[in-house]
Design an enzyme around this catalytic site. Sequence first.
Site, mmCIF file in Angstrom:
data_model
loop_
_atom_site.group_PDB
_atom_site.id
_atom_site.type_symbol
_atom_site.label_atom_id
_atom_site.label_comp_id
_atom_site.label_asym_id
_atom_site.label_seq_id
_atom_site.Cartn_x
_atom_site.Cartn_y
_atom_site.Cartn_z
ATOM 1 N N GLY A 1 0.790 -1.224 0.000
ATOM 2 C CA GLY A 1 0.000 0.000 0.000
ATOM 3 C C GLY A 1 0.822 1.273 0.000
ATOM 4 O O GLY A 1 0.274 2.352 -0.225
ATOM 5 N N CYS B 1 -28.495 -7.889 -16.394
ATOM 6 C CA CYS B 1 -27.879 -7.568 -17.688
ATOM 7 C C CYS B 1 -28.855 -7.910 -18.821
ATOM 8 O O CYS B 1 -29.403 -9.004 -18.873
ATOM 9 C CB CYS B 1 -26.580 -8.355 -17.864
ATOM 10 S SG CYS B 1 -25.878 -8.218 -19.522
ATOM 11 N N CYS C 1 -27.096 -10.970 -20.978
ATOM 12 C CA CYS C 1 -26.827 -12.308 -20.444
ATOM 13 C C CYS C 1 -27.655 -12.612 -19.195
ATOM 14 O O CYS C 1 -27.611 -13.727 -18.696
ATOM 15 C CB CYS C 1 -25.331 -12.483 -20.150
ATOM 16 S SG CYS C 1 -24.784 -11.679 -18.644
ATOM 17 N N CYS D 1 -23.679 -5.832 -18.739
ATOM 18 C CA CYS D 1 -22.441 -6.103 -18.005
ATOM 19 C C CYS D 1 -21.335 -5.179 -18.496
ATOM 20 O O CYS D 1 -21.168 -4.983 -19.695
ATOM 21 C CB CYS D 1 -21.970 -7.533 -18.255
ATOM 22 S SG CYS D 1 -22.971 -8.790 -17.488
ATOM 23 N N CYS E 1 -19.618 -11.398 -19.884
ATOM 24 C CA CYS E 1 -20.949 -11.374 -20.484
ATOM 25 C C CYS E 1 -21.002 -12.293 -21.707
ATOM 26 O O CYS E 1 -21.919 -13.105 -21.843
ATOM 27 C CB CYS E 1 -21.293 -9.936 -20.885
ATOM 28 S SG CYS E 1 -23.006 -9.690 -21.372
#
Lengths: 164, 292
Positions: B31, B240, B243, B265, B271
């Site tokens: 980090g 979606c 899909c 998506c 997708c």
Amino acid sequence: MHDIAVELAPPAPLDPATAAACLTLLDFETPVWLDTAADSDEVRAWLRFHCGCPLAADAGAARFAVLAAPAAMPALACFQLGSEAYPDESATLIAQVASLETGEAVALSGPGIEERRDFRPAGVAEGFWKQRRELEALFPQGVDLVFASGASLAAVPRSTQVRF
Amino acid sequence: MVEDGYNFAYLDEQTKRMIRRAILKAVAIPGYQVPFGSREMPLPFGWGTGGIQVTASIIGPDDTLKVIDQGADDTVNAVSIRKFFARTAGVETTERTEAATIVQTRHRIPETPLGAGQILVYQVPIPEPLRWLEPRETETRKMHALQEYGPMHVRLYEDIAHFGHIATSYDYPVRVNGRYLMRPSPIPKFDNPKMDRSPALQLFGAGREKRIYAIPPHTEVRSLDFDDHPFEVQKWADVCAFCGSGDSFLDEIVTDDRGGRMFVCSDTDYCSRRREAGCTGPAMQAAGPGEA
């Protein structure tokens, strides 16, 4: 722990893994300190020719250290630990050991390790892991360790907790 | 096939060594933003130069690269970066998440979970999470050294005071390994939980700001929150349109000027693979078989 496929003929006493780590990481920006065992004319010439790195006379001035005999190394706190604001300005030690699998086991945990794993480098200095454990309190300051043996490498960054 | 006249993966070897050293320190201090000597690249800052330099430094001839931009494999940024590495490194490229060894991303984490051995490279515009709270680098550096992260909690609290909930929806600040406050790049907060204890290595490159940071595998990544306002991800009432997925990140697409819209998506690979497997969404069912 990683095995690497290297075909290198470094001067004694460097192992291929040690030499590979040097060639990968060192250049003119990185002062390197060699311990007494590694400090030979051949090693100096080889590093200077292949890496072009300056050689530090003092362990505390180096960004990298090559330890061919870590059993006789100076205290970990002698190396650069970085500062609170710039902990990245710290030393990386490349310690060449006889084996990564036959020494006394220490348990490692922390980032990069799923639960815990045992690590068994042979031939580290007496009290080395105790010193390393004391440095944990200084995090994010600290030193990062690369262990090399034959053609194998293992790394213990400062974020790793060592228990023994 | 590597094009003549380029070093492998474009960057010279000294630059790659310098970046690899920065990456190693970044992995050792999860980090923490490591300064590095960012190079001029053959595309402007802001187009993923940080991510490209990180990818160029870690990629090998045996790697398989996937590049996504907002989840899509077929947008300009993704296509041109993929082509760049195909030309300068001669590597295989793929759109399948699990087939890639390196995934370079702008602003999304793939829906397909990443596994051990994979590396996710983020393109980062502004690496410093405290930058909009404190413009001086000298001060933010001190704040990180002293873990002085109160102002970020105040900012999230101001969200609650204004809107009744934490309205920050992307680039949502996280604590890495209980220490450094980190900006995850502008990924939606929907993706934040995927960073936590991921078995993949995550590297972040900011080219203009000259910073590299990292999350090693199996590292705790916590999104900031409050006891009474716990961290939450976005949810949608729709699925979606293509899909029918109800658990992926959805983009809203305006389809006409009379208020028509649909949700699809954002992850195109996810997708299209679902559709290949026979899943259909409302738009497909309305269109009937044989169309689309």
